[in-house]
Scaffold this motif. Structure first.
Motif, PDB file in Angstrom:
ATOM      1  N   GLN A  28      -9.217  -6.602 -11.382  1.00 37.01           N
ATOM      2  CA  GLN A  28     -10.586  -6.920 -10.951  1.00 37.01           C
ATOM      3  C   GLN A  28     -10.836  -6.549  -9.493  1.00 37.01           C
ATOM      4  N   ASN A  29      -9.844  -6.855  -8.648  1.00 38.88           N
ATOM      5  CA  ASN A  29     -10.061  -6.689  -7.217  1.00 38.88           C
ATOM      6  C   ASN A  29      -9.729  -5.258  -6.802  1.00 38.88           C
ATOM      7  N   ILE A  30     -10.570  -4.346  -7.259  1.00 36.97           N
ATOM      8  CA  ILE A  30     -10.310  -2.924  -7.043  1.00 36.97           C
ATOM      9  C   ILE A  30     -11.641  -2.185  -7.109  1.00 36.97           C
ATOM     10  N   GLU A  41      -7.529  12.529  -2.552  1.00 35.52           N
ATOM     11  CA  GLU A  41      -7.182  12.777  -1.155  1.00 35.52           C
ATOM     12  C   GLU A  41      -5.684  12.940  -0.968  1.00 35.52           C
ATOM     13  N   TRP A  42      -4.944  11.960  -1.510  1.00 32.20           N
ATOM     14  CA  TRP A  42      -3.508  11.954  -1.224  1.00 32.20           C
ATOM     15  C   TRP A  42      -2.769  13.033  -1.981  1.00 32.20           C
ATOM     16  N   THR A  43      -3.308  13.493  -3.118  1.00 31.11           N
ATOM     17  CA  THR A  43      -2.585  14.588  -3.766  1.00 31.11           C
ATOM     18  C   THR A  43      -2.773  15.881  -2.959  1.00 31.11           C
ATOM     19  N   MET A  78       2.501  -2.004   0.035  1.00 31.56           N
ATOM     20  CA  MET A  78       1.289  -2.215  -0.771  1.00 31.56           C
ATOM     21  C   MET A  78       0.272  -1.114  -0.462  1.00 31.56           C
ATOM     22  N   GLY A  79      -0.198  -0.424  -1.502  1.00 33.66           N
ATOM     23  CA  GLY A  79      -1.162   0.664  -1.283  1.00 33.66           C
ATOM     24  C   GLY A  79      -0.495   1.791  -0.513  1.00 33.66           C
ATOM     25  N   CYS A  80       0.627   2.273  -1.063  1.00 34.93           N
ATOM     26  CA  CYS A  80       1.509   3.180  -0.301  1.00 34.93           C
ATOM     27  C   CYS A  80       0.891   4.549  -0.051  1.00 34.93           C
ATOM     28  N   GLY A  81      -0.165   4.924  -0.808  1.00 35.71           N
ATOM     29  CA  GLY A  81      -0.730   6.274  -0.630  1.00 35.71           C
ATOM     30  C   GLY A  81       0.345   7.318  -0.848  1.00 35.71           C
ATOM     31  N   THR A  82       0.511   8.206   0.137  1.00 34.79           N
ATOM     32  CA  THR A  82       1.521   9.275   0.009  1.00 34.79           C
ATOM     33  C   THR A  82       2.946   8.769   0.154  1.00 34.79           C
ATOM     34  N   GLY A  83       3.104   7.513   0.541  1.00 37.22           N
ATOM     35  CA  GLY A  83       4.454   6.961   0.716  1.00 37.22           C
ATOM     36  C   GLY A  83       5.017   7.239   2.098  1.00 37.22           C
ATOM     37  N   ARG A  84       4.124   7.614   3.035  1.00 32.76           N
ATOM     38  CA  ARG A  84       4.664   8.025   4.345  1.00 32.76           C
ATOM     39  C   ARG A  84       5.335   6.876   5.093  1.00 32.76           C
ATOM     40  N   TRP A  85       4.824   5.622   4.899  1.00 26.18           N
ATOM     41  CA  TRP A  85       5.464   4.520   5.639  1.00 26.18           C
ATOM     42  C   TRP A  85       6.757   4.085   4.958  1.00 26.18           C
ATOM     43  N   SER A  86       6.855   4.298   3.663  1.00 21.67           N
ATOM     44  CA  SER A  86       8.139   4.042   2.995  1.00 21.67           C
ATOM     45  C   SER A  86       9.168   5.027   3.539  1.00 21.67           C
ATOM     46  N   ILE A  99       3.943   0.599  -4.013  1.00 21.63           N
ATOM     47  CA  ILE A  99       2.988   0.564  -5.132  1.00 21.63           C
ATOM     48  C   ILE A  99       1.605   1.037  -4.698  1.00 21.63           C
ATOM     49  N   ASP A 100       0.922   1.657  -5.634  1.00 21.56           N
ATOM     50  CA  ASP A 100      -0.450   2.118  -5.392  1.00 21.56           C
ATOM     51  C   ASP A 100      -1.111   2.319  -6.757  1.00 21.56           C
ATOM     52  N   PRO A 101      -2.401   1.946  -6.895  1.00 26.33           N
ATOM     53  CA  PRO A 101      -3.037   2.102  -8.209  1.00 26.33           C
ATOM     54  C   PRO A 101      -3.530   3.520  -8.485  1.00 26.33           C
ATOM     55  N   SER A 102      -3.551   4.383  -7.472  1.00 29.51           N
ATOM     56  CA  SER A 102      -4.141   5.716  -7.656  1.00 29.51           C
ATOM     57  C   SER A 102      -3.088   6.737  -8.060  1.00 29.51           C
ATOM     58  N   GLY A 124      -1.918  -2.071  -8.700  1.00 28.67           N
ATOM     59  CA  GLY A 124      -2.826  -2.526  -7.649  1.00 28.67           C
ATOM     60  C   GLY A 124      -2.452  -3.935  -7.219  1.00 28.67           C
ATOM     61  N   VAL A 125      -3.213  -4.443  -6.265  1.00 29.16           N
ATOM     62  CA  VAL A 125      -2.882  -5.755  -5.702  1.00 29.16           C
ATOM     63  C   VAL A 125      -3.069  -6.880  -6.732  1.00 29.16           C
ATOM     64  N   ASP A 126      -3.902  -6.621  -7.746  1.00 26.94           N
ATOM     65  CA  ASP A 126      -4.132  -7.617  -8.795  1.00 26.94           C
ATOM     66  C   ASP A 126      -2.989  -7.694  -9.785  1.00 26.94           C
ATOM     67  N   GLY A 140       0.721  -3.645   4.370  1.00 26.49           N
ATOM     68  CA  GLY A 140      -0.495  -3.114   3.772  1.00 26.49           C
ATOM     69  C   GLY A 140      -1.219  -2.383   4.897  1.00 26.49           C
ATOM     70  N   VAL A 141      -0.907  -1.103   5.033  1.00 27.80           N
ATOM     71  CA  VAL A 141      -1.403  -0.342   6.180  1.00 27.80           C
ATOM     72  C   VAL A 141      -2.629   0.463   5.739  1.00 27.80           C
ATOM     73  N   GLY A 142      -3.800   0.062   6.237  1.00 20.89           N
ATOM     74  CA  GLY A 142      -5.029   0.787   5.906  1.00 20.89           C
ATOM     75  C   GLY A 142      -5.472   0.572   4.473  1.00 20.89           C
ATOM     76  N   VAL A 143      -5.138  -0.553   3.897  1.00 21.59           N
ATOM     77  CA  VAL A 143      -5.364  -0.769   2.460  1.00 21.59           C
ATOM     78  C   VAL A 143      -6.460  -1.815   2.188  1.00 21.59           C
TER      79      VAL A 143
HETATM   80  C1  LIG Z   1      -6.110   4.634   3.507  1.00 14.51           C
HETATM   81  S1  LIG Z   1      -5.034   4.637   2.147  1.00 14.51           S
HETATM   82  C2  LIG Z   1      -3.554   4.086   2.971  1.00 14.51           C
HETATM   83  C3  LIG Z   1      -2.300   4.600   2.347  1.00 14.51           C
HETATM   84  C4  LIG Z   1      -1.024   4.283   3.102  1.00 14.51           C
HETATM   85  N1  LIG Z   1      -0.821   2.849   3.248  1.00 14.51           N
HETATM   86  C5  LIG Z   1      -1.033   4.959   4.439  1.00 14.51           C
HETATM   87  O1  LIG Z   1      -1.397   4.322   5.446  1.00 14.51           O
HETATM   88  O2  LIG Z   1      -0.708   6.149   4.499  1.00 14.51           O
HETATM   89  C6  LIG Z   1      -5.483   3.256   1.171  1.00 14.51           C
HETATM   90  C7  LIG Z   1      -4.650   3.120  -0.096  1.00 14.51           C
HETATM   91  O3  LIG Z   1      -4.980   1.855  -0.694  1.00 14.51           O
HETATM   92  C8  LIG Z   1      -4.932   2.032  -2.074  1.00 14.51           C
HETATM   93  N2  LIG Z   1      -5.728   0.974  -2.742  1.00 14.51           N
HETATM   94  C9  LIG Z   1      -7.050   0.921  -2.954  1.00 14.51           C
HETATM   95  N3  LIG Z   1      -7.394  -0.162  -3.683  1.00 14.51           N
HETATM   96  C10 LIG Z   1      -6.240  -0.820  -3.916  1.00 14.51           C
HETATM   97  C11 LIG Z   1      -5.928  -2.012  -4.641  1.00 14.51           C
HETATM   98  N4  LIG Z   1      -6.864  -2.727  -5.259  1.00 14.51           N
HETATM   99  N5  LIG Z   1      -4.637  -2.403  -4.693  1.00 14.51           N
HETATM  100  C12 LIG Z   1      -3.674  -1.686  -4.052  1.00 14.51           C
HETATM  101  N6  LIG Z   1      -3.914  -0.537  -3.372  1.00 14.51           N
HETATM  102  C13 LIG Z   1      -5.184  -0.104  -3.303  1.00 14.51           C
HETATM  103  C14 LIG Z   1      -5.520   3.412  -2.293  1.00 14.51           C
HETATM  104  O4  LIG Z   1      -5.190   3.948  -3.561  1.00 14.51           O
HETATM  105  C15 LIG Z   1      -4.941   4.190  -1.111  1.00 14.51           C
HETATM  106  O5  LIG Z   1      -3.783   4.907  -1.449  1.00 14.51           O
END
Ligand SMILES: C[S@@+](CC[C@H](N)C(=O)[O-])C[C@H]1O[C@@H](n2cnc3c(N)ncnc32)[C@H](O)[C@@H]1O
Length: 302
Positions: A28-30, A41-43, A78-86, A99-102, A124-126, A140-143
């Motif tokens: 729901q929270n997405i 974007e991230w691909t 949380m919301g790892c995107g490209t995984g750069r912080w991992s 983890i990331d839902p996209s 996702g976070v849900d 959760g960086v930028g998420v």
């Molecule tokens: C700006 S990107 C940041 C990615 C990464 N943390 C970084 O800084 O490189 C935001 C990320 O949050 C993810 N996101 C969006 N909604 C989310 C949700 N409900 N639960 C978890 N991640 C979510 C997106 O898929 C996206 O990869």
């Protein structure tokens, strides 16, 4: 690696790796448009160099001490995107569940393929597929500013952190520490973001590259010049977008797409950020004085 707390909805085969997916319609929270936009974007931006990751990471992780995150830490990205912080943290910690839902999970899987202490999962976070109190450190960086109910998302993440564990969070700032000029530019950019983020993907990407080149780069060049000729006094830091003075073109393009291509974006003052963390059970909150604003770390005591 941790055990999943339930069965995946499906598995994605990608380059000989199986990525478990827990994303379902019950999330729901997405904001689906935002997540799809990030997937696109991230691909496109999966190939950050080691130096780019290190330079940017050192700024986000300036407040993450050895006590907060170390060789015994089990980490949630949380919301790892490209995984750069991992990738940035992998050699400093025990294990990272990213983890990331996209569909960015494909990029994250590719970026971290040589790291045997990182696992990428689509969720996702849900639907975080791990038992409560599993992690020593979560980030959760930028998420969270891209999630409809930011506070609930932070609370759901905090549930997964062990007592005594830590959370690093970066939320877009509401320019609460800036003057009227900045606020005006921001209002204009919000209008532009609303238009650009509704464009079809290809046009959106071209438009954001155009913005990166013709809007970001002139400010970046100005900041570089001011820093070179007037290094003292920090005048150059007052120039909008001076944060990017030492960033690569790749990072600048990526961030322009992030800023202008995303439908859902929320902004928070330093005070609101601290309130969110405290209301979710975090204590000893430290907000970095450094860019990017605002990033903070807190500790879960109860
Ligand atoms: C700006 S990107 C940041 C990615 C990464 N943390 C970084 O800084 O490189 C935001 C990320 O949050 C993810 N996101 C969006 N909604 C989310 C949700 N409900 N639960 C978890 N991640 C979510 C997106 O898929 C996206 O990869």
């Amino acid at each position: 690696m941790l055990e999943y707390s339930r069965k995946p909805v499906k598995e994605i085969d990608f380059n000989d790796v199986r990525i478990a997916s827990f994303v379902s319609e019950s999330d729901q929270n997405i904001d689906i448009d935002t997540v799809d936009s990030f997937g696109e974007e991230w691909t496109k931006f999966s190939s950050f160099s080691e130096v780019e990751i290190k330079n940017a990471g050192d700024q986000y992780f300036d407040i993450v001490t050895e006590e907060i995150c170390n060789s015994s830490s089990v980490v949630l990205d949380m919301g790892c995107g490209t995984g750069r912080w991992s990738k940035y943290l992998a050699n400093r910690v025990k294990f990272i569940e990213a983890i990331d839902p996209s569909k960015a999970v494909l990029s994250a899987s590719h970026l971290t393929k040589d790291l045997n202490n990182v696992r990428v999962t689509q969720a996702g976070v849900d639907s975080i597929p791990f038992a409560d109190e599993s992690f020593d450190f979560a980030m959760g960086v930028g998420v969270y500013h891209h999630i409809p109910d930011t506070q609930k998302a932070v609370r759901d993440t905090v549930k997964k952190i062990k007592k005594g564990g830590y959370l690093l969070i970066y939320l877009y700032y509401s320019l609460d520490n800036r003057g009227a000029g900045y606020k005006f530019i921001f209002k204009m950019s919000t209008i532009i973001r609303k238009i650009v983020s509704s464009m079809p993907n290809r046009l959106k990407k071209i438009t954001c590259d155009f913005i990166a080149f013709f809007v970001y780069m002139p400010f970046v060049m100005l900041a570089r010049l001011f820093k070179m000729f007037f290094p003292k006094g920090g005048i150059w830091e007052k120039i909008p977008l001076s944060y990017y003075h030492d960033k690569s073109w790749n990072i600048i393009k990526n961030d322009a797409l992030d800023r202008f291509g995303t439908p859902l974006e929320q902004r928070f003052s330093k005070k609101a950020l601290v309130q969110i963390l405290e209301s979710c059970g975090m204590e000893d909150v430290v907000v970095s004085d450094g860019l990017p604003y605002w990033h903070a770390v807190g500790r879960k005591m109860k």
